[in-house]
Design a protein around this motif. Structure first.
Motif, short mmCIF file in Angstrom:
data_model
loop_
_atom_site.label_atom_id
_atom_site.label_comp_id
_atom_site.label_asym_id
_atom_site.label_seq_id
_atom_site.Cartn_x
_atom_site.Cartn_y
_atom_site.Cartn_z
N ASP A 1 0.85 -1.19 0.00
CA ASP A 1 0.00 0.00 0.00
C ASP A 1 0.88 1.24 0.00
O ASP A 1 1.17 1.83 1.05
CB ASP A 1 -0.92 -0.03 1.22
N ALA B 1 0.12 4.15 -1.13
CA ALA B 1 -0.65 5.33 -0.72
C ALA B 1 -0.59 5.51 0.79
O ALA B 1 -0.50 6.65 1.29
CB ALA B 1 -2.09 5.19 -1.19
N GLU B 2 -0.63 4.41 1.55
CA GLU B 2 -0.57 4.51 3.00
C GLU B 2 0.82 4.96 3.47
O GLU B 2 0.93 5.76 4.41
CB GLU B 2 -0.93 3.16 3.64
N ARG C 1 0.92 8.61 2.89
CA ARG C 1 0.10 9.32 3.88
C ARG C 1 0.84 9.47 5.20
O ARG C 1 0.84 10.56 5.81
CB ARG C 1 -1.21 8.55 4.10
N ILE C 2 1.49 8.41 5.64
CA ILE C 2 2.25 8.47 6.90
C ILE C 2 3.40 9.46 6.78
O ILE C 2 3.64 10.27 7.69
CB ILE C 2 2.77 7.08 7.29
#
Length: 291
Positions: free
Chosen positions: A2, A4-5, A8-9
């Protein structure tokens, strides 16, 4: 994977990387087996993305991370060698618990650059490795007798070895005698005499060799390795390099050299992460079996 995750983090909670490093479960550099199996993935930061005839094989970060996580999950794999960007991702993915983590220190000698042998320390510093609770550092030392940039690398390498020894942190030095082809490309000399000289030079750097390991290639003629490795009492691991299609030939070379008294393991990257047949798990398991 992931991605995208991960992004984001990195945007909203960048301190999560340091937090993951702080809670990471650690282990000794060498366990009860007395052997070390490390997967290497520090090539991209030098602009070296090719594997065999695939010039951009390592360009996809999601693909590389998937391959690394698979390799790290295999029995007998002790850890990983990589630059900060990759190790930060692996920390966020929780893939480094109970693993040996080695930070790659000098990545400034970009592949194909005119300054390739003036190999500046643009990666992990000794204080970074200590701060993050990593287990060791690794540096590349290529010496071309016709290139004054090698002297800068020699001197800065010696000082980094000193700084690592002050912190009681192991540092793996990967030495080569290198030369330029008529076309200007850098080539590492793997003859017995050249590898012997590179080991002698690397072993004498710094004010203490107490925490220095060697990361060495198998010589052109594998039968020469026994006398070559007599050059130093420093513990050593074998590097893999880009073995191309001859995976079985590489295994045979490693198998013989691993019997020598100072050789304690393997640090291999592209040939295991990007094997010709695409089977990462099988390639890693075979390498582990050699130990």
């Amino acid at each position: 994977m992931d991605i995208a995750e991960l992004v984001r983090i990195r945007i909203h909670h960048p301190e999560a990387i340091a937090e993951a490093a702080a809670r990471r479960s650690r282990r000794p550099l060498i366990d009860d087996t007395g052997r070390l199996m490390i997967v290497a993935a520090d090539h991209p930061a030098r602009g070296a993305l090719g594997v065999g005839d695939r010039k951009m094989a390592m360009a996809s970060r999601a693909d590389l991370l998937e391959r690394l996580c698979l390799a790290l999950s295999r029995p007998g794999v002790d850890g990983v060698l990589a630059t900060a960007d990759i190790l930060d991702d692996l920390l966020l993915l929780g893939a480094l618990d109970h693993k040996v983590v080695m930070g790659s220190m000098n990545r400034g000698g970009l592949q194909g650059a005119s300054f390739e042998l003036d190999d500046r320390f643009t990666g992990h510093r000794p204080q970074d490795i200590e701060r993050l609770g990593f287990d060791a550092g690794k540096l590349l030392l290529r010496v071309d007798y016709d290139d004054p940039g090698s002297l800068n690398t020699l001197e800065s390498t010696a000082r980094v070895i000193d700084e690592m020894a002050e912190r009681r942190l192991p540092v793996f030095v990967e030495p080569f005698i290198s030369l330029r082809t008529p076309e200007g490309r850098l080539r590492n000399d793997l003859s017995a005499d050249a590898v012997t000289r590179s080991i002698a030079i690397a072993s004498g750097l710094g004010g203490s060799s107490a925490y220095t390991w060697l990361k060495v290639p198998v010589t052109e003629n594998p039968d020469d390795m026994a006398r070559v490795m007599e050059t130093s009492t420093l513990p050593a691991v074998l590097l893999g390099g880009d073995v191309g299609e001859d995976q079985e030939g590489a295994y045979e070379k490693w198998r013989g050299a691993l019997q020598l008294p100072t050789v304690k393991g393997l640090v291999v990257g592209r040939s295991l992460l990007y094997p010709a047949d695409g089977d990462v798990a099988a390639a890693v398991d075979t390498a582990v079996g050699l130990l």
